[in-house]
Structures are given as C-alpha cells and as structure tokens.
Motif scaffolding. Structure first.
Motif, mmCIF file in Angstrom:
data_model
loop_
_atom_site.group_PDB
_atom_site.id
_atom_site.type_symbol
_atom_site.label_atom_id
_atom_site.label_comp_id
_atom_site.label_asym_id
_atom_site.label_seq_id
_atom_site.Cartn_x
_atom_site.Cartn_y
_atom_site.Cartn_z
ATOM 1 N N ASN A 288 0.818 -1.216 0.000
ATOM 2 C CA ASN A 288 0.000 0.000 0.000
ATOM 3 C C ASN A 288 0.850 1.265 0.000
ATOM 4 N N THR A 335 -3.144 -3.260 -0.069
ATOM 5 C CA THR A 335 -1.938 -3.905 -0.585
ATOM 6 C C THR A 335 -2.307 -4.982 -1.601
ATOM 7 N N LYS A 360 -6.186 -7.268 -1.050
ATOM 8 C CA LYS A 360 -7.072 -6.734 -0.015
ATOM 9 C C LYS A 360 -8.318 -6.063 -0.589
HETATM 10 CA CA CA Z 1 -0.304 -1.910 5.126
#
Ligand code: CA
Length: 723
Positions: A288, A335, A360
């Motif tokens: 991320n 991410t 995710k």
């Molecule tokens: Ca993270």
C-alpha cells in the motif's frame, strides 16, 4: 526391485526405499545422507512433484499452489488423523510461518525470526538459531513480531529478520554463514516478516514499513555469499535525481509533488512472490501507499505506480517486464501483497498461463502471466469502495462514498473491505484436481477519516504516519461488541474460470488460517477461534476437526517421512488483528500459544497443557485522579503511539499486555517502562517519542480505561480472564 544381497540390514533398507517409492517419495536414506541436509536447488524445486514427500519452498512449488499430490490421507480416512507430535515455540506471539521439510528435517520460524530445525518424524529439536532481532526496534514493525518462514538452498537456511537483516545459516550446525542489512536507509522503520524465495541461485527478499513512511523495494542476493545482485524499487525516488531505470521512468509521471520523497511513497513488498522458470519471470506483490491519504502523498493525483500492483521482473537482471495495478492511487491500505498463484488453466477453450491473486481490495484477478493482461476480475465479497472492474482499461470503478480525502467536512467514511482486506497475507491454495482456489476470506468494514491539515512527518520511528485516521471503534463495550459482530470470515472455494463461489464455510471472525489442498480430496485450514479442520475439497464438507488451543493464522503443510504422511499446522494467535483491533479480535476467544502441531493417521499424542503468560494480570487500578484534559491528551498520545500493539482504546486482544490490568508495581514504574526498561521483552523505548508530561497523560488515560471496565455493566470476558 529386489534386494541385492541377503543381509537383513540391507534388505530392510531396500524395503524402506520401496515403501518410499510406493507413497511417492523418490529418495532413500542413503541418498539423503550423501547429499546432506537442505540440499535443495532449482532443479529439485522445479521437479518437486517427483518428490512430493518434501516441501522445499514456502508455497511447495515455484507456482505457489500450496497443493500436495500426497494421498495417503484422504477424504475416506481423515477422521483417523491424530496428533503425532507437538513442539512448543519459545515466545507466545503471532505465528505465521509455513514450515519447509527436506529429507526428514523441518525448518520453521517463530516470533522474532527465531529459526527451528526439527526432526520431522518426532518433533525433536535438532538446532535452534536466534538472530537476536533488535528488540528496541520491535515497535517499528506494524503487525507484531511475526515471521512467515525460511527458504533453503544448497545446505543453507535463509531467514529474514524482523530488524531488516537477511541471514544464511548452515543447515547442519545451525550456525550463521552470512548476514546482510537489507535496509536502504537506517533512519526509517524497515522490517522483514516475509519468507525469502530462492530462484536461479539468488535469494530474494522485500520489506515492510509503509505505515511508518518508507520507499518499497526488493533485493536479490547471491545465495552463497550474500553479495547484492540487483534491487528493484517499486516507487520513484527524488524527482530531482535521474530515474534509476526503465521501471522508474514509467512510474515517475504517475506521482505529483515531492511529499512522497519525504514520506517514502510506500509500496513495500512484504510477502508474496512466485516464479515461472520457463518465462524466467519473478512475480511480486506490491504493498500500500505511504501515506495512505493521497492528498498528502501525491496532491491527490495520479495512479502512483507501482503501488498495489503485481509486477513481473526478469529474474536474471532485475529489470521490469510488466505490471498490473489492482488499486490505482491507493487510499485504503489495499496492498496487493497477497499470495500470487500461477497455474495453466483452460479459459474459453484455450489453456492460458495465468497468475491469480485476491488482494485486499476484494477482487479476484486472473491475469495472463506472460504479459500482464487482465483476463477477468470479480469481487469475492460485497464491496462498498468499488462497483466493478472495467475490462477495457483494467481499472476499478471507485465509488465516491469511499473517497474520504475529498470530503470538505473531513467526516469518517465507512468502507468495505477495509485495511485487512477481503483477503490478506494468509495463503490461499489452488487444487488442479478440483480447479478451485480456496481463499481465507474476510468480511470487514472500517472508517477512514481525512485530516484537515497535513501532519508533520514524525522523526520518532515507533509511530504510524498514515495522514488519515482509520479503524476507529467505540470505547463503550456494548457498541464495541456490536461492531465486532459485523466482522466475520469464511473459507471460500472459488472457481477462477467462472469467477464464482462454489462453496463456503462461515467463521466467527477474520484472520483464519492459510490453506492447504491435497490429492486426497482434502482442504486443511486452521481457524481464528482455535481449531484445525479438514474439508472435502470438492464439496466443502467438514470431515475432521481438533482443538488447537489457540488461534491459527499460518498455512498448514503435508510431507512424508519413512513412507508415512504427516500434516503440520503452525499455530499461535497474534499478528496485526489481535494487536491493533484487540477489542474486536476478542470475538475469536483464544489466547496466544505458539506451537507446532503435527498429525498422522492413528496419531495418539496429546495437546500439551498451556499456561497463559498474563493469567495473573488482574483489574486493580489506582484511584482515578487525572483531569479530563489530561485524559483527553493521553487518549490522543495512546492512539498515536501505543494502540498498534496494545489495542485501540487500550483494549488488548490478549497477545500483548492489556494495560488496563497493570499491576501496582508496573503502575509505580510506568514511566521507566515507557522509556525502555522492558526493551528486551520487545517493549520499545519511547524516550524520543513522548515527553514526561505525555507519559503521565497516557498513564491517566489508562487508569480511566481501567475504571471504565470496572464500571461496565456488561463486563464482556476479556482474553486475560479466560482460562
Ligand atoms: Ca499496510
């Protein structure tokens, strides 16, 4: 095969060899002894199906399918599975490792990157290696002192250490061969929790740390010497300097301003990799953004490559091949570091070489791994942040309701899924028999809130730097429990061809274990609520279950020794969920108890008794004397510095001490502990982060929270009060 001589001893050896051949093991003891321990190379891993009794790399094979061809244990006899042996791991914190088994020896890791070599038949310790991770820096790792396991190669065992080192260990003696510091900048919080992969003689490792402000990269080192071969950056560096390579030339125009240089940009590669030895492409999952808030990172503009992407890299040179970005301009900690599985599957009548990932953000992606072209994408749970993927552009359609950073009133925005995703690092599995992918799925939503003003970059390293507020939960116990009940999990059997769910099993909460599938028509998974379970791979029927006496997050493996099949679960509650969102994680109802549990047909070993290390922590707070101002300031300081380990609103999930239950002695030496008195236990020193006044304010806030609990009419059971 027939015995070459009449000598009984020789005859026995040959009989064993025959038995091994019959169950699929292709090696004999003589061969094993001749080549020494952990004598793994690329040819052995590429041909792993010829010796299915071993598990030689973290995903078993370079395609990371986590499927085993072993079938002594099947859907017909799995109910006879019992404990063969157990081994107690030293530190009761999160266990996330996938063990490696080569020629009868298991190599695995526990918290703080400690490596264990065990006899895979008996569980007896052969050696233990403690890299002595710098405990003072434990607070610079976002998600507990976890480690996801080792790699082995040519007689050596490789571990990534929490403090950022990569080390090679002699597989026979357990002594260090070489060590390198993988950090590019020692003033930033860079940690390692992932398992190294070894391809073409290079040991490859990434790092974590995006939440603290760092630039992402992975590095390839010579497996023999530790000498750096290449480094691949995932986000651009200083725009005033020349781009390092072609990849950075592609990435640079997708970023705006200079804030990301200070903040690092993120894009850490902290977990998954897979490898295609024919294409010679290494696939990495990129993490991320840093900061999470796009406004403070890139003036709210641009895709910010290669955040949240799968990137293919030419393994010989470390050069960019292609990328697919799952979440352009990530703002939610979406991410794409989740497990990447390679498979050759028939789509529309044509066999395609695909890479599959469910990151995710909640989509399941099927990508052509030769060129990065998106073949299909579907959501595995209901999403609030996006309404689908445009197949022409490959981009997600983002819903305005999720764009918290554009809110002029800076209100909290509820987003599903949230920062642990619909699927996080817990490995999924693909069975070529059923054609299904088994996904440990989360259903969770959380609030994200913009900050009116850009926070200054903090020099102190043990603190998140998100540029946003996120994951806020109510202080009141009743409301907290109501929210907790909305977070759940499931095991999803997903057909990647049709992008449809085939079967699913619901779970109480998120963070259930990684998955193993086998040729015995079985799927094995441990659960957050403390069970190890086997299902039929085709139908999802529960066929076997035993208690693990703790929550399970790691993925199980299977192997053979002397012709007998074993299944191993690394178990032990901890990790990101039970530390940060301690109050919600209490729904799992388990305590940290780190163990290796190994099963076989007819096994009769017993699960050992367990003593919770904080069982004597009792609710006995001193009188509440703090002023409302002190408590309010203490709450802020606690949230910014302490909550990531001890739990939001000082509700611990039980893995680290619940600070509402401090003893009289610890209340008396509270400041000393905050300033480093318990560094060796992994409690970092906040001497550079909190003033004496702030320490006192945090202390008063904790006393207040203890009284809240004392006065609570519901008094929900806390982890520390459980047996
Ligand atoms: Ca993270």
């Amino acid at each position: 095969m027939k015995p070459a001589s009449g000598k009984p001893a020789r005859f026995l050896t040959m009989t064993t060899a025959l038995a091994l051949a019959l169950v699929g093991g292709s090696t004999t003891f003589a061969q094993n002894a001749a080549r020494g321990p952990a004598a793994v190379d690329g040819a052995r891993i590429v041909n792993a199906d010829k010796e299915p009794g071993n598990w030689m790399t973290t995903g078993r094979t370079y395609d990371e399918q986590r499927y085993s061809p072993l079938k002594q244990i099947t859907d017909k006899n799995v109910d006879k599975l019992g404990l063969a042996w157990t081994y107690k791991i030293d530190i009761d914190r999160g266990v996330e490792a996938t063990p490696i088994v080569v020629d009868g020896v298991m190599y695995t890791t526990g918290p703080f990157s400690i490596v264990y070599a065990l006899d895979a038949k008996t569980g007896q310790l052969k050696w233990k290696y403690d890299p002595k991770s710098d405990r003072a820096r434990a607070g610079e790792a976002c998600c507990d002192a976890v480690n996801r396991g080792v790699a082995v190669w040519n007689g050596k065992v490789y571990v990534g250490v929490l403090d950022g080192r990569l080390e090679a260990i002699d597989a026979k003696s357990g002594t260090k061969v070489w060590s390198v510091d993988t950090r590019y900048d020692t003033t930033r919080s860079i940690s390692i929790t992932g398992a190294p992969r070894i391809v073409e003689g290079k040991v490859i490792i990434g790092n974590g740390g995006a939440e603290y402000g760092t630039r992402g990269y992975i590095t390839a080192y010579d497996a023999e010497t530790g000498k750096q071969d290449w480094r691949f950056w995932t986000v651009p560096g200083d725009p005033d300097k020349p781009a390092e390579n072609k990849a950075m030339e592609i990435a640079r125009p997708t970023w705006t301003g200079r804030a990301f240089v200070t903040q690092g940009g993120g894009g850490t590669v902290w977990d998954s990799m897979s490898y295609d030895p024919e294409l010679k492409l290494l696939y990495i999952g990129v993490g991320n953004a840093s900061s999470w808030n796009p406004k403070f990172r890139s003036e709210g503009k641009g895709d910010n490559l290669f955040l949240s992407s799968i990137v293919a890299i030419h393994v010989d040179t470390g050069e960019y091949a292609w990328h697919y970005q799952t979440t352009p301009g990530d703002a939610w900690d979406f991410t794409a570091t989740a497990h990447i599985i390679l498979a050759d599957i028939k789509i529309d009548g044509k066999v395609r070489k695909v890479a599959m990932q469910s990151p995710k953000n909640g989509y399941f992606y099927v990508i052509d791994r030769t060129n990065g072209k998106l073949l299909s994408a579907k959501n595995i749970i209901p999403l609030s942040w996006s309404s689908g993927v445009d197949m022409k552009t490959g981009r997600p359609k983002v819903n305005e309701s999720a764009e918290y950073w554009k809110d002029p009133e800076h209100k909290p925005h509820l987003v599903q899924p949230a920062f642990w995703g619909a699927h996080d690092w817990q490995p999924m599995s693909y069975s070529p028999d059923t054609g299904l992918v088994y996904i440990p799925t989360h259903i969770m939503s959380a609030y994200y809130q913009d900050l009116a003003k850009e926070p200054p970059r903090r020099k102190f390293k043990s603190a998140y730097q998100l540029g946003a507020d996120a994951g806020m939960v109510p202080e009141a116990e009743k409301e907290l429990r109501e929210l907790a009940n909305t977070w759940s999990g499931k095991l999803t059997a997903w057909d990647p061809k049709t992008q449809k769910m085939v079967w699913e099993v619901p779970y109480k909460t998120i963070f259930n274990g990684g998955v193993l599938s086998t040729a015995g028509n079985l799927v094995f998974e441990g659960t957050a609520d403390g069970r190890v379970v086997a299902y039929s791979a085709d139908k999802g029927k529960k066929l076997w279950e035993q208690p693990a006496n703790t929550g399970v997050m790691a993925a199980p493996i299977t192997y053979t020794v002397d012709g007998e099949q074993y299944v191993t679960f690394m178990v032990g509650w901890g990790g990101a969920f039970s530390t940060f969102e301690g109050g919600i994680s209490l729904n799992a109802g388990v305590l940290p108890n780190a163990q290796v549990l190994t099963y076989k047909l007819g096994g009769t070993a017993k699960l050992p008794d367990f003593k919770y290390k904080y069982a004597d922590h009792k609710l006995d707070p001193p009188p509440l004397t703090g002023t409302p101002e002190q408590i309010a300031e203490g709450q802020k300081a606690f949230g910014a510095n302490c909550s990531q380990c001890h739990g939001i609103n000082a509700v611990s999930g039980g893995v680290l001490p619940d600070l509402r239950l401090l003893s009289k002695e610890n209340h008396a030496r509270f400041a000393a502990i905050v300033y480093g008195a318990r560094v060796m236990d992994g409690m970092p020193s906040f001497a550079d982060g909190l003033t004496m006044q702030q320490v006192e304010e945090v202390h008063q806030y904790l006393i207040k929270r203890a009284h809240d609990l004392k006065d609570s009419p519901t008094r929900e059971p806390r982890a520390a009060q459980q047996p």
